[in-house]
Enzyme design. Structure first.
Site, PDB file in Angstrom:
ATOM      1  CG  HIS A   1     -15.566  55.065  -4.032  1.00 27.99           C
ATOM      2  ND1 HIS A   1     -15.072  55.594  -2.861  1.00 27.99           N
ATOM      3  CD2 HIS A   1     -15.081  55.841  -5.025  1.00 27.99           C
ATOM      4  CE1 HIS A   1     -14.313  56.646  -3.152  1.00 27.99           C
ATOM      5  NE2 HIS A   1     -14.308  56.818  -4.464  1.00 27.99           N
TER       6      HIS A   1
ATOM      7  NE  ARG B   1      -9.711  56.927   0.115  1.00 27.88           N
ATOM      8  CZ  ARG B   1      -9.807  56.133  -0.950  1.00 27.88           C
ATOM      9  NH1 ARG B   1      -8.810  55.337  -1.262  1.00 27.88           N
ATOM     10  NH2 ARG B   1     -10.899  56.126  -1.687  1.00 27.88           N
TER      11      ARG B   1
END
Ligand code: FUM
Length: 562
Positions: free
Chosen positions: A230, A250
């Site tokens: 990740h 994000r």
């Protein structure tokens, strides 16, 4: 004696148990941790379904196309079609179990962006989606009086001939041995991302127990070299290293900056919301080239969003950075770097029956391999647990209606007891061995790989396999013994990851070989790892409507960029 044993009390295990119960099948859910504490509780950002709440054009076929593309066309088309077509139904099931979702004023479920997805598709509950999902599944299971047995570490699948007929385990608190007899067994024990030093999993979970158990019982493993890193985990303080900083930061507009203040993701088509492997490698590259932050990370900034919005949409992140670093993320940036997060590889099953190669043995959830291909879309993990948990329940119910109980051999049980007892002895330190394994994997089989490093890793892991280690104390409440069991289980997936990574002489999705930096047609398929060694099967060609959709959506998204 119970019809079905479900090992694992996370989303996949519980959804399977609920389905079994609906079909009138008796089952027992066994967990190595306390109920409610399964790794599902750590899942943050969301669960995908093409509901089209905010982006009307979304459709399950586009979800499927995004998923296949993210997986670099290693996943099976039919499997992905089931996953995505049935996603809206999975959400409805969860609503029925009482799961809460973030909603629009008119009551429809709000959806947010995740990486590499054309539309806002992730349904969420703040950034504590997994915790809420698990809460609702447990509530439903309790309503149905489904039986649970916590804190039991399963050490062996007991077989009669070629069929799985029971399980052997130890109660970690009482130290008592348990033999369980059943007509069918479902493994829902998570993945093995914790074989890496920096991981978004807690220390005792995702250590490969399931892959190891199934492999030892004769099941095949698939795609083991495909490990997802990740892009954003915490980098410091030491006790927080690796903890997930959800992609929804994000998705909600968070931007990445290197140590020199440059928004380095702008050179990529989807900027911060690119595929996970692309963003993770880009971050890793900034750090490697000396453009990182003081703690070897990059900056993630969401401070342009109002505090109220952040607390509403990202409450866990807000608390997490306050707790560990006394940072207010509505004012200050977060320091982040890649962390091992999910394993695309695992036990090979037939979809959608979830039957392994071993008769009577089924698997579901992150423990299985082959669902996602070369990389997994964020938000598809919780989804696979719900969609395929239902299928597993149905297939297992059918199986137990056609197959009775079998006797368990006393000799096999006694041999397993003796094996566990032999782990007690002079003082040893499994913690050192765990750290050694995690360091080897991070250093040589991590984000960037090459032949020399992988060969070094294999040599070192094989050496550890031959190391005999014992722990002091007795069976009762012995944390060191539990740790030793974990460590032993880690070695099977480690060997499989490295062997697959050596064989896959290309770069594809999450697997990146510095010495073979491009994808190769030759490796358009999957590696299978079993006791005989490693073999390769070519991926099937895509067919039907999905091809048209894939061609049509080939443009990178830009409309979400501010
Ligand atoms: O970043 C995240 O919230 C992770 C989600 C996922 O892996 O599905």
């Amino acid at each position: 004696m119970v019809d079905v044993l479900v090992v694992g009390s996370g989303a996949a295990g519980l959804r399977t148990a609920i389905e079994l119960h609906s079909l009138g099948i008796d089952c027992l859910v066994i967990g190595k941790c306390k109920m409610g504490n399964a790794h599902t509780s750590q899942a943050t950002g969301g669960i995908n379904a093409a509901l089209g709440t905010l982006d009307r054009k979304d459709h399950w076929l586009i979800h499927a196309a995004d998923t296949l593309k993210e997986g670099q066309f290693l996943a099976d088309q039919k499997t992905i079609e089931i996953l995505c077509r049935e996603a809206p139904r999975a959400i409805r099931d969860l609503e029925e179990y009482g799961m809460r979702f973030h909603r629009e004023k008119d009551g429809r479920i709000t959806q947010r962006f995740f990486g590499a997805q054309l539309y806002r598709r992730a349904c969420f509950f703040g950034d504590e989606t997994g915790k809420e999902l698990l809460r609702s599944l447990i509530a439903e299971a309790k309503k149905r009086d489904i039986k649970f047995h916590d804190n039991v570490y399963i050490t062996k699948i007991l077989k009669k001939g070629k069929r799985a007929v029971g399980l052997f385990g130890i109660d970690l608190r009482t130290g008592k041995f348990h033999t369980f007899k059943a007509k069918a067994i479902v493994l829902a024990m998570g993945g093995f991302s914790r074989v890496y030093r920096r991981s978004s999993s807690r220390l005792f979970e995702n250590t490969g127990d399931g892959a190891s158990l199934a492999f030892n019982a004769g099941a095949e493993l698939i795609d083991m070299e495909l490990v997802q890193f990740h892009p954003t985990g915490m980098v410091w303080p030491r006790d927080a290293e690796g903890i997930l900083v959800t992609e929804s930061v994000r998705g909600e507009g968070g931007k990445l900056y290197n140590g020199k203040g440059r928004r380095f993701m702008l050179k990529y088509p989807r900027a911060e919301l690119g595929p996970r492997d692309e963003v993770a490698r880009a971050i890793y590259d900034e750090i490697r080239r000396g453009r990182g932050t003081k703690h070897k990370g990059v900056w993630l900034d969401i401070s342009h969003r109002p505090k109220k919005y952040i607390i509403n949409r990202l409450p866990k992140m807000f608390k997490q950075f306050k707790q560990y670093l006394n940072i207010d993320i509505s004012k200050q940036r977060m320091e982040v770097a890649p962390t091992s997060h999910y394993t695309m590889g695992g036990v090979r099953v037939n979809f959608p029956s979830m039957q392994t190669k071993v008769k009577g043995l089924f698997a579901v959830g992150e423990i299985i391999g082959g669902t996602h291909g070369g990389n997994r879309l964020g938000g598809n993990s919780l989804l696979e647990c719900i969609v395929f948990g239902r299928h597993a329940g149905q297939a297992v119910a059918k199986f137990v209606k056609q197959n009775g109980f079998e006797n368990i051999s006393d000799d096999k049980v006694e041999a397993e007891k003796a094996k566990i007892k032999s782990l007690l002895g002079k003082k040893g330190n499994p913690e050192i061995m765990r750290e050694e394994i995690q360091e080897i994997m991070w250093k040589y089989a991590g984000i960037l790989r090459n032949k020399k490093g992988l060969e070094t890793a294999l040599r070192k892991i094989n050496k550890l396999k031959n190391k005999s280690i014992t722990v002091s104390g007795d069976m009762k409440n012995n944390e060191q013994l539990a740790l030793l069991l974990n460590v032993k289980n880690m070695l099977v997936p480690c060997e499989a990851i490295i062997t697959g990574a050596l064989k896959r002489q290309e770069s594809r999705g999450a697997h990146y070989r510095v010495d073979f930096p491009k994808a190769s047609q030759r490796y358009q398929g999957n590696f299978i790892f079993d006791k005989k060694g490693i073999s390769f099967i070519k991926a099937k060609r895509l067919r039907g409507k999905i091809l048209k959709v894939l061609r049509e959506i080939d443009d990178p998204i830009t409309h979400h960029l501010e």
